[in-house]
Design an enzyme around this catalytic site. Structure first.
Site, PDB file in Angstrom:
ATOM      1  N   ASN A  50       8.939  37.578  25.119  1.00  0.00           N
ATOM      2  CA  ASN A  50       7.804  36.865  24.537  1.00  0.00           C
ATOM      3  C   ASN A  50       6.580  37.752  24.353  1.00  0.00           C
ATOM      4  OD1 ASN A  50       9.095  34.391  24.297  1.00  0.00           O
ATOM      5  ND2 ASN A  50       8.705  33.884  26.439  1.00  0.00           N
TER       6      ASN A  50
ATOM      7  N   LYS B 111      20.936  31.569  22.207  1.00  0.00           N
ATOM      8  CA  LYS B 111      20.097  30.367  22.087  1.00  0.00           C
ATOM      9  C   LYS B 111      20.374  29.732  20.737  1.00  0.00           C
ATOM     10  CE  LYS B 111      16.057  31.256  24.980  1.00  0.00           C
ATOM     11  NZ  LYS B 111      14.597  31.428  24.993  1.00  0.00           N
TER      12      LYS B 111
ATOM     13  N   HIS C  56       2.238  32.757  18.518  1.00  0.00           N
ATOM     14  CA  HIS C  56       2.503  31.334  18.266  1.00  0.00           C
ATOM     15  C   HIS C  56       1.199  30.580  18.041  1.00  0.00           C
ATOM     16  CE1 HIS C  56       6.721  31.251  20.298  1.00  0.00           C
ATOM     17  NE2 HIS C  56       6.783  31.593  19.027  1.00  0.00           N
TER      18      HIS C  56
ATOM     19  N   GLU D 101       9.714  42.204  15.296  1.00  0.00           N
ATOM     20  CA  GLU D 101      10.540  42.098  16.515  1.00  0.00           C
ATOM     21  C   GLU D 101      11.087  43.478  16.901  1.00  0.00           C
ATOM     22  OE1 GLU D 101      10.439  39.305  18.120  1.00  0.00           O
ATOM     23  OE2 GLU D 101       9.879  37.876  16.557  1.00  0.00           O
TER      24      GLU D 101
ATOM     25  N   ARG E 226      13.981  37.351  30.862  1.00  0.00           N
ATOM     26  CA  ARG E 226      13.986  36.987  29.449  1.00  0.00           C
ATOM     27  C   ARG E 226      12.574  36.713  28.901  1.00  0.00           C
ATOM     28  NH1 ARG E 226      19.141  34.038  26.659  1.00  0.00           N
ATOM     29  NH2 ARG E 226      18.252  34.179  24.606  1.00  0.00           N
TER      30      ARG E 226
ATOM     31  N   LYS F 215      17.878  43.744  23.603  1.00  0.00           N
ATOM     32  CA  LYS F 215      17.839  42.295  23.832  1.00  0.00           C
ATOM     33  C   LYS F 215      19.002  41.884  24.728  1.00  0.00           C
ATOM     34  CE  LYS F 215      17.137  37.707  22.170  1.00  0.00           C
ATOM     35  NZ  LYS F 215      16.995  36.731  21.104  1.00  0.00           N
TER      36      LYS F 215
ATOM     37  N   HIS G 249       6.517  33.895  10.581  1.00  0.00           N
ATOM     38  CA  HIS G 249       6.591  34.050  12.035  1.00  0.00           C
ATOM     39  C   HIS G 249       6.342  35.508  12.449  1.00  0.00           C
ATOM     40  CE1 HIS G 249       7.934  33.523  16.145  1.00  0.00           C
ATOM     41  NE2 HIS G 249       8.830  34.479  15.967  1.00  0.00           N
TER      42      HIS G 249
ATOM     43  N   GLU H  42      17.025  32.242  31.239  1.00  0.00           N
ATOM     44  CA  GLU H  42      15.568  32.313  31.399  1.00  0.00           C
ATOM     45  C   GLU H  42      15.105  31.646  32.684  1.00  0.00           C
ATOM     46  OE1 GLU H  42      13.771  31.550  27.636  1.00  0.00           O
ATOM     47  OE2 GLU H  42      11.821  32.235  28.323  1.00  0.00           O
TER      48      GLU H  42
ATOM     49  N   ARG I 121      32.443  18.781  21.672  1.00  0.00           N
ATOM     50  CA  ARG I 121      31.897  19.387  22.908  1.00  0.00           C
ATOM     51  C   ARG I 121      32.024  20.904  22.927  1.00  0.00           C
ATOM     52  NH1 ARG I 121      34.436  14.829  24.617  1.00  0.00           N
ATOM     53  NH2 ARG I 121      32.991  13.181  25.173  1.00  0.00           N
TER      54      ARG I 121
ATOM     55  N   HIS J 298       4.029  36.881  21.818  1.00  0.00           N
ATOM     56  CA  HIS J 298       4.338  35.547  21.305  1.00  0.00           C
ATOM     57  C   HIS J 298       3.338  34.469  21.725  1.00  0.00           C
ATOM     58  CE1 HIS J 298       7.912  37.417  19.826  1.00  0.00           C
ATOM     59  NE2 HIS J 298       8.435  36.285  19.404  1.00  0.00           N
TER      60      HIS J 298
HETATM   61  N1  LIG Z   1      17.964  31.946  18.726  1.00  0.00           N
HETATM   62  C1  LIG Z   1      17.039  32.848  18.977  1.00  0.00           C
HETATM   63  O1  LIG Z   1      17.076  33.544  20.000  1.00  0.00           O
HETATM   64  C2  LIG Z   1      15.931  33.053  17.980  1.00  0.00           C
HETATM   65  C3  LIG Z   1      15.096  34.176  18.094  1.00  0.00           C
HETATM   66  C4  LIG Z   1      14.129  34.376  17.120  1.00  0.00           C
HETATM   67  C5  LIG Z   1      14.001  33.473  16.065  1.00  0.00           C
HETATM   68  N2  LIG Z   1      14.822  32.393  15.996  1.00  0.00           N
HETATM   69  C6  LIG Z   1      14.729  31.436  14.893  1.00  0.00           C
HETATM   70  O2  LIG Z   1      15.016  32.124  13.690  1.00  0.00           O
HETATM   71  C7  LIG Z   1      14.438  31.413  12.612  1.00  0.00           C
HETATM   72  C8  LIG Z   1      13.834  32.404  11.638  1.00  0.00           C
HETATM   73  O3  LIG Z   1      14.867  33.233  11.157  1.00  0.00           O
HETATM   74  P1  LIG Z   1      14.682  34.132   9.833  1.00  0.00           P
HETATM   75  O4  LIG Z   1      13.396  34.850   9.909  1.00  0.00           O
HETATM   76  O5  LIG Z   1      15.945  34.860   9.682  1.00  0.00           O
HETATM   77  O6  LIG Z   1      14.434  33.058   8.691  1.00  0.00           O
HETATM   78  P2  LIG Z   1      15.400  32.196   7.742  1.00  0.00           P
HETATM   79  O7  LIG Z   1      16.694  31.925   8.354  1.00  0.00           O
HETATM   80  O8  LIG Z   1      14.573  31.037   7.312  1.00  0.00           O
HETATM   81  O9  LIG Z   1      15.600  33.161   6.479  1.00  0.00           O
HETATM   82  C9  LIG Z   1      14.467  33.604   5.754  1.00  0.00           C
HETATM   83  C10 LIG Z   1      14.657  33.498   4.250  1.00  0.00           C
HETATM   84  O10 LIG Z   1      15.527  34.541   3.822  1.00  0.00           O
HETATM   85  C11 LIG Z   1      16.484  34.036   2.900  1.00  0.00           C
HETATM   86  N3  LIG Z   1      17.640  34.929   3.025  1.00  0.00           N
HETATM   87  C12 LIG Z   1      18.415  35.093   4.115  1.00  0.00           C
HETATM   88  N4  LIG Z   1      19.232  36.145   3.948  1.00  0.00           N
HETATM   89  C13 LIG Z   1      18.981  36.645   2.735  1.00  0.00           C
HETATM   90  C14 LIG Z   1      19.474  37.767   2.011  1.00  0.00           C
HETATM   91  N5  LIG Z   1      20.354  38.615   2.561  1.00  0.00           N
HETATM   92  N6  LIG Z   1      19.020  37.975   0.753  1.00  0.00           N
HETATM   93  C15 LIG Z   1      18.069  37.158   0.228  1.00  0.00           C
HETATM   94  N7  LIG Z   1      17.515  36.122   0.887  1.00  0.00           N
HETATM   95  C16 LIG Z   1      17.972  35.878   2.129  1.00  0.00           C
HETATM   96  C17 LIG Z   1      16.689  32.623   3.298  1.00  0.00           C
HETATM   97  O11 LIG Z   1      17.130  31.838   2.203  1.00  0.00           O
HETATM   98  C18 LIG Z   1      15.287  32.210   3.738  1.00  0.00           C
HETATM   99  O12 LIG Z   1      14.535  31.783   2.631  1.00  0.00           O
HETATM  100  C19 LIG Z   1      13.435  30.458  13.224  1.00  0.00           C
HETATM  101  O13 LIG Z   1      13.932  29.150  13.124  1.00  0.00           O
HETATM  102  C20 LIG Z   1      13.350  30.881  14.680  1.00  0.00           C
HETATM  103  O14 LIG Z   1      13.081  29.792  15.551  1.00  0.00           O
HETATM  104  C21 LIG Z   1      15.791  32.175  16.927  1.00  0.00           C
END
Ligand SMILES: NC(=O)c1ccc[n+]([C@@H]2O[C@H](COP(=O)([O-])OP(=O)(O)OC[C@H]3O[C@@H](n4cnc5c(N)ncnc54)[C@H](O)[C@@H]3O)[C@@H](O)[C@H]2O)c1
Length: 366
Positions: free
Chosen positions: A247, A144, A254, A186, A243, A226, A267, A236, A122, A250
């Site tokens: 977007n 999030k 999206h 972003e 919040r 942020k 993305h 939100e 939990r 977005h």
């Molecule tokens: N929680 C939130 O508020 C929030 C906000 C925006 C996005 N997200 C989420 O974030 C995710 C996308 O995150 P992302 O763009 O970081 O993608 P990701 O986590 O998939 O990483 C992208 C790629 O980079 C590689 N990688 C990571 N660090 C590395 C490094 N230092 N050197 C070499 N390779 C590296 C990984 O293996 C992967 O292939 C989505 O699932 C999205 O929904 C969440």
């Protein structure tokens, strides 16, 4: 010498936490974990395998401190199955309520590892160690966490704040350029929505890269922006603004991501195009000038992010994708626009014909 160059406090009352940023902030991970272990608190490390393959030296230091779970790179890892593998990992290592998880990777591992921490026993404490630009400026701030299910992305999760975030820009030297640029979408968005000075700073700089001297400060500014938005509307719930302003770009982005088929655009690439379309919408609503739209196009294009549909996409498919988006509220398409560069607002209602015109202008076909 301190292992971080700059920091931000995310101010959320009892759940406040620091974000430490610097070229060598990973030293803080090792120091913090060693200290916790010396107090008999277990530390486990959930790692992105793609990152781990590139940063073997750091990973071997983690392995000497505690158990490590490496999960496959990619969005499909944000699944129920991999969440289960985190629970099994924690249980097999007899983690209890006093134990800590360090989620080391991009947004995928941050969201998944954070949700694992939110739900195991939990809720146990965790630290975020973002390793992509996107996760440093966006996903590691705001609490999030979650996973995808077959009905859609991020549909299951929790708000769960970390104890702290270690953003080591040194990690970004191995991040592929396409991923770095995707994170820049972003960064540009944050300037457009809240900080004209940041937008102008980005315009005045050469192209940013992992070793750019200004990068830690820019990451800090993004976290501040942020954090301020999250602080005002943590869950939100604001009826306008709040919040939802995050977007910006977005609703369009999206739709592009979805209509093109997931994987076609990264993305951030879809968001880059979405930002251009959101700027055009702001122009059409009489808020900003054509020159402002051209400035957005120039900055988005500077990071090789698309400023038009890469392949022609149908307006109908894009409109359908928007109607299915979770930002649709009681049947009305919801968009975020700009009153000016640096000042975003939620637009109560936009006529579908206007949306179609904008889609066509940027390469969609009727
Ligand atoms: N929680 C939130 O508020 C929030 C906000 C925006 C996005 N997200 C989420 O974030 C995710 C996308 O995150 P992302 O763009 O970081 O993608 P990701 O986590 O998939 O990483 C992208 C790629 O980079 C590689 N990688 C990571 N660090 C590395 C490094 N230092 N050197 C070499 N390779 C590296 C990984 O293996 C992967 O292939 C989505 O699932 C999205 O929904 C969440």
């Amino acid at each position: 010498m301190s292992w971080y160059e700059t920091s931000v406090e995310v101010d959320l009352g009892e759940r406040s936490y620091p974000i430490w940023i610097g070229r060598e902030a990973e030293a803080g991970v090792l120091e913090t974990a060693s200290k916790l272990i010396s107090e008999n608190r277990k530390c486990g490390f959930v790692l992105d395998a793609g990152f781990a393959a590139q940063q073997a030296e750091f990973v071997s230091k983690l392995e000497s401190l505690g158990p490590v779970l490496k999960l496959p790179a990619g969005e499909t890892t944000k699944s129920l199955q991999e969440l289960g593998s985190i629970f099994d990992f924690l249980a097999a290592n007899t983690f209890d309520r006093s134990s800590f998880i360090f989620a080391v990777g991009g947004g995928v591992i941050g969201d998944l590892g954070g949700f694992g921490a939110a739900s195991y026993l939990r809720g146990i404490d965790f630290y975020q160690v973002p390793t992509t630009l996107l996760s440093m400026v966006d996903s590691s701030v705001g609490g999030k966490t979650g996973i995808n299910i077959s009905a859609g992305k991020n549909l299951v999760g929790a708000f769960w704040q970390p104890q702290g975030v270690f953003s080591s820009t040194g990690f970004l030297t191995t991040l592929p350029e396409r991923d770095f640029n995707s994170g820049m979408a972003e960064v540009i968005k944050h300037g457009m929505l809240n900080d004209r000075a940041l937008f102008e700073q980005l315009e005045s700089l050469d192209v940013l890269h992992a070793e750019h001297a200004e990068l830690p400060g820019i990451i800090r500014r993004n976290c501040e922006i942020k954090a301020a938005v999250v602080n005002a509307d943590e869950k939100e719930q604001a009826s306008s603004g709040g919040r939802a302003l995050l977007n910006l770009g977005h609703t369009f982005g999206h739709a592009v991501e979805n209509a093109a088929g997931y994987g076609e655009y990264m993305h951030g690439e879809a968001i880059g195009l979405g930002l251009v379309m959101a700027a055009e919408l702001s122009l059409r609503l009489g808020n900003i000038s054509e020159d402002d739209v051209n400035r957005v196009i120039a900055l988005v294009g500077r990071y090789s992010l698309p400023t038009r549909c890469v392949e022609p996409m149908s307006v109908a498919a894009l409109m359908d994708a928007m109607r299915r988006d979770k930002k649709v509220h009681r049947g009305t398409l919801r968009f975020v626009g700009m009153k000016s560069i640096g000042q975003a607002y939620t637009i109560p209602e936009v006529a579908p014909d206007l949306v179609s015109e904008i889609l066509v202008k940027y390469g969609a076909v009727e």
